[in-house]
Scaffold this motif. Structure first.
Motif, PDB file in Angstrom:
ATOM      1  N   ARG A  23       0.804  -1.215   0.000  1.00  0.00           N
ATOM      2  CA  ARG A  23       0.000   0.000   0.000  1.00  0.00           C
ATOM      3  C   ARG A  23       0.838   1.266   0.000  1.00  0.00           C
ATOM      4  NH1 ARG A  23      -5.336  -1.015   3.561  1.00  0.00           N
ATOM      5  NH2 ARG A  23      -6.340  -2.378   2.076  1.00  0.00           N
ATOM      6  N   ARG A  31      -6.379   8.003  -2.790  1.00  0.00           N
ATOM      7  CA  ARG A  31      -5.724   8.112  -1.489  1.00  0.00           C
ATOM      8  C   ARG A  31      -5.370   9.566  -1.157  1.00  0.00           C
ATOM      9  NH1 ARG A  31      -2.263   3.228  -1.572  1.00  0.00           N
ATOM     10  NH2 ARG A  31      -4.287   2.232  -1.756  1.00  0.00           N
ATOM     11  N   ALA A  34      -8.524  11.137   0.044  1.00  0.00           N
ATOM     12  CA  ALA A  34      -8.781  10.689   1.415  1.00  0.00           C
ATOM     13  C   ALA A  34      -7.897  11.435   2.403  1.00  0.00           C
ATOM     14  CB  ALA A  34      -8.545   9.185   1.525  1.00  0.00           C
ATOM     15  N   LEU A  38      -9.210  13.740   5.446  1.00  0.00           N
ATOM     16  CA  LEU A  38      -8.789  13.453   6.818  1.00  0.00           C
ATOM     17  C   LEU A  38      -8.107  14.649   7.451  1.00  0.00           C
ATOM     18  CD1 LEU A  38      -7.331   9.825   6.985  1.00  0.00           C
ATOM     19  CD2 LEU A  38      -9.295  10.758   8.195  1.00  0.00           C
TER      20      LEU A  38
ATOM     21  N   LEU B 111     -14.692   7.847   9.160  1.00  0.00           N
ATOM     22  CA  LEU B 111     -13.327   8.149   9.619  1.00  0.00           C
ATOM     23  C   LEU B 111     -12.480   6.885   9.641  1.00  0.00           C
ATOM     24  CD1 LEU B 111     -13.909  10.574  12.643  1.00  0.00           C
ATOM     25  CD2 LEU B 111     -12.961  11.144  10.416  1.00  0.00           C
ATOM     26  N   LEU B 114     -11.546   5.760   6.135  1.00  0.00           N
ATOM     27  CA  LEU B 114     -10.522   6.641   5.557  1.00  0.00           C
ATOM     28  C   LEU B 114      -9.148   6.335   6.166  1.00  0.00           C
ATOM     29  CD1 LEU B 114     -12.337  10.104   5.396  1.00  0.00           C
ATOM     30  CD2 LEU B 114     -11.568   8.708   3.470  1.00  0.00           C
ATOM     31  N   VAL B 115      -9.101   6.240   7.491  1.00  0.00           N
ATOM     32  CA  VAL B 115      -7.805   5.997   8.142  1.00  0.00           C
ATOM     33  C   VAL B 115      -7.264   4.628   7.746  1.00  0.00           C
ATOM     34  CG1 VAL B 115      -6.708   5.602  10.385  1.00  0.00           C
ATOM     35  CG2 VAL B 115      -8.217   7.564  10.067  1.00  0.00           C
ATOM     36  N   ASN B 116      -8.178   3.665   7.554  1.00  0.00           N
ATOM     37  CA  ASN B 116      -7.749   2.300   7.253  1.00  0.00           C
ATOM     38  C   ASN B 116      -7.286   2.125   5.809  1.00  0.00           C
ATOM     39  OD1 ASN B 116      -7.424  -0.338   8.377  1.00  0.00           O
ATOM     40  ND2 ASN B 116      -9.025  -1.013   6.972  1.00  0.00           N
ATOM     41  N   LEU B 117      -7.371   3.179   4.994  1.00  0.00           N
ATOM     42  CA  LEU B 117      -6.887   3.053   3.612  1.00  0.00           C
ATOM     43  C   LEU B 117      -5.374   2.926   3.572  1.00  0.00           C
ATOM     44  CD1 LEU B 117      -9.130   5.659   1.744  1.00  0.00           C
ATOM     45  CD2 LEU B 117      -9.192   3.175   1.525  1.00  0.00           C
ATOM     46  N   GLY B 118      -4.724   3.070   4.706  1.00  0.00           N
ATOM     47  CA  GLY B 118      -3.273   2.923   4.732  1.00  0.00           C
ATOM     48  C   GLY B 118      -2.562   4.241   4.495  1.00  0.00           C
ATOM     49  N   ILE B 119      -3.263   5.334   4.837  1.00  0.00           N
ATOM     50  CA  ILE B 119      -2.651   6.651   4.694  1.00  0.00           C
ATOM     51  C   ILE B 119      -1.614   6.858   5.793  1.00  0.00           C
ATOM     52  CG2 ILE B 119      -3.190   9.108   4.968  1.00  0.00           C
ATOM     53  CD1 ILE B 119      -5.894   8.282   3.555  1.00  0.00           C
ATOM     54  N   GLN B 122      -0.827   7.254  10.833  1.00  0.00           N
ATOM     55  CA  GLN B 122      -1.839   6.556  11.637  1.00  0.00           C
ATOM     56  C   GLN B 122      -1.910   7.099  13.064  1.00  0.00           C
ATOM     57  OE1 GLN B 122      -3.837   3.686  10.815  1.00  0.00           O
ATOM     58  NE2 GLN B 122      -3.372   4.352   8.748  1.00  0.00           N
TER      59      GLN B 122
END
Lengths: 299, 313
Positions: A23, A31, A34, A38, B111, B114-119, B122
């Motif tokens: 990833r 991404r 996103a 965020l 939320l 979105l956070v779990n997309l691997g951005i 963390q």
């Protein structure tokens, strides 16, 4: 201990590593969007705290100036903090909060661990019924008890005492259940061997079982402490004397009595929040893990 | 872990390993209750007995001064059911529960996804969204009363910059409840967010791999894998949220005092006022128990649903 050594080779961590590996390096358009969403939300979530911090660092005149300014013209000042800490009751309330929350945590963990161990290891008459009663009691919302509990406190002469704050908060049925579940997973062979050697049950609990339960005891303690530190309703009901109030209750009376002192109010709020923010930074992993795996809350 | 390791004689070992079964049972009976005793004393004194005693009090005219402790039958109960203030505060509680539960479930899910997309970052995301959950209600109320301040508040200031007139957030009956809900969402979303994040991370990666081999796109995968896999967590989050929202008191009491004109007063505040400012402990107990039965009903409903789920799977 073994649990910490294991993940390097466990299948779960292998997939996780593979997932992360796949990833990270691909910043697709989705991404990036996103990330922007965020970031905006995180700013919105942190803004109230940041704004309170900024206000607490202004003079009263500057805080109440209109139109509002982000950065005060005369620079920042710690006046509001100095006033709060040197005058008034805030240090006293902070001490009351620390004292009662620590006592609640200590007593809760002790009596819950003893009960949890008995429910896990001793085959006594009435055990199943007792466990059922404890679990069922989780459904009873503490808030409905304020009236009869206050009456009980009058009878026991505990209104306006530290014990009045502490004792009703030491019953944590979910914690007993969580600890019992954890003790169930500890292999009995460890204890059997010590029993053969003539060790008493209490000694086994203290020297074998509790040291093996350190992670869960830590999580339980943190949650009990946070819940006690932040509890408003019960100390608000049982305490009338200003010098016995906890921080949340005391701050509330200041605001209703003296009204508007924006910089001072924000400094008080920041001081009340600070211990928990520090606690969170230190125990972030345990807190997140505790909620994720058991869903335990502070209250 | 320094367990006593002195060497035992064979005879001692035999004695130690051969306590008759009945003796062990008898010892377990004593020990079991002994170890539970400290917890049980507190449990009975501060939970079980008050629960029973409160029910009994609801059938008396007891006042805070101790007077009129005699039995008056169902008088408190019938008065409570006919009391418009009970109904209006119950309605406020229900309205607050609806308004807060929907965003607290949907936004926390969004939320977490979105956070779990691997951005990257963390740690920072978790900190940002979870931090408010750790704050005391007094602190939260102080922060938000300041933000909602009609002239000096940050919110009206920002709204002014985009041409919106100042809103009297907490003093207008039409906006006060919404204002309290916004604060509550900000304060407590971190808990649901963490539950969802943990659930997302527990979905087996193979499901997604299989789906993408079958040619399913990201959105399709979300709808046919993520959403159904989150089902049990959503039921849990929903029920915990409803129960938590129904018990609202702190932030409303501190931000609006239940006002303006009772527009935000929740049922628990009415219990508090009836008992502690109105001195009518018996009547307050009756209202508490109406509320209690509501909560028990929801809890039992959840247990029935979740046990049916486990039976099915």
């Amino acid at each position: 201990m073994t649990a910490q050594a294991l993940p390097r080779t466990s299948p779960a961590s292998v997939t996780q590593a593979a997932r992360g590996g796949n990833r990270r390096p691909r910043p697709t358009a989705g991404r990036v969007v996103a990330l922007v969403i965020l970031a905006v939300l995180a700013i919105a979530w942190l803004a109230p705290v940041a704004w309170a911090l900024l206000t607490s660092l202004k003079t009263e005149q500057e805080a109440a100036a209109f139109p509002i300014t982000l950065i005060p013209a005369e620079g920042f000042t710690l006046d509001a903090y100095i006033t709060t800490l040197s005058e008034g009751m805030v240090p006293r309330w902070a001490w009351n909060s620390l004292l009662t929350s620590s006592a609640i945590t200590l007593i809760t963990v002790t009596i819950s661990a003893l009960a949890g161990y008995a429910l896990s290891r001793f085959d006594f008459a009435g055990r199943k019924m007792l466990l059922a009663v404890i679990v069922a009691s989780i459904m009873v919302p503490g808030q409905i008890l304020i009236v009869p509990l206050f009456q009980q406190m009058l009878t026991l002469n505990m209104v306006d005492t530290y014990w009045g704050i502490i004792l009703p908060q030491v019953i944590a049925a979910p914690m007993v259940f969580i600890l019992k579940k954890f003790f169930d997973q500890i292999p009995r062979e460890l204890e059997e061997a010590a029993l053969m050697d003539g060790a008493s049950r209490l000694r086994i609990l203290l020297q074998i079982v509790l040291p093996l339960s350190r992670p869960i005891l830590g999580a339980v303690s943190i949650f009990v402490f946070i819940g006690a530190w932040n509890n408003f309703l019960w100390p608000f009901i049982v305490i009338n004397k200003s010098e016995l109030m906890t921080l949340p209750v005391g701050l509330q009376t200041v605001i209703s009595a003296y009204g508007i002192q924006y910089a001072a109010n924000m400094a008080q709020a920041m001081l009340a929040a600070l211990p928990l923010i520090v606690l969170f930074l230190f125990f972030q992993r345990q807190i997140i893990k505790g909620i994720s795996t058991t869903g335990i809350t502070g209250t | 872990m320094s367990v006593d390791t002195r060497t035992a004689t064979p005879a001692a070992v035999a004695r130690a390993t051969r306590p008759s079964l009945s003796r062990r049972r008898r010892e377990d009976n004593v020990r079991g209750w002994l170890y539970c005793a400290p917890f049980l004393v507190a449990f009975v004194t501060f939970l079980l007995w008050p629960t029973v005693y409160g029910l009994w009090m609801s059938f008396t005219g007891r006042s805070l001064t101790g007077a009129n402790a005699g039995w008056i039958g169902f008088a408190n109960w019938s008065e409570a059911f006919a009391d418009p203030e009970v109904w209006s505060s119950l309605a406020n509680t229900a309205w607050f529960t609806v308004l807060s539960t929907i965003p607290l479930v949907l936004i926390s899910l969004a939320l977490a996804v979105l956070v779990n997309l691997g951005i990257p970052g963390q740690w920072f995301w978790r900190l940002s969204f979870f931090l408010p959950f750790l704050l005391a209600s007094t602190v939260v109320s102080l922060f938000w009363k300041w933000l909602y301040n009609p002239q000096l508040g940050l919110i009206n200031d920002l709204l002014g910059k985009i041409g919106i007139d100042p809103i009297p957030w907490l003093s207008d009956p039409n906006t006060a409840m919404h204002a309290v809900v916004i604060t509550t969402v900000w304060w407590t979303i971190g808990f649901n967010f963490l539950l969802y994040l943990a659930a997302l991370q527990n979905i087996p990666e193979q499901l997604y791999e299989a789906a993408s081999l079958d040619g399913a796109g990201k959105w399709r995968q979300f709808l046919s894998i993520t959403v159904p896999q989150l089902g049990p967590t959503t039921v849990l989050v929903l029920v915990l949220q409803i129960l938590a929202s129904l018990k609202v008191f702190d932030q409303i009491y501190q931000m609006t005092g239940g006002g303006p004109a009772g527009a935000t007063r929740p049922i628990l505040q009415y219990v508090y006022e009836a008992g502690f400012t109105g001195y009518r402990l018996g009547y307050a107990s009756a209202i508490s128990y109406i509320f209690f039965f509501l909560i028990i009903g929801i809890s039992i409903g959840y247990l029935v649903i979740s046990s049916r789920r486990t039976v099915k799977s």
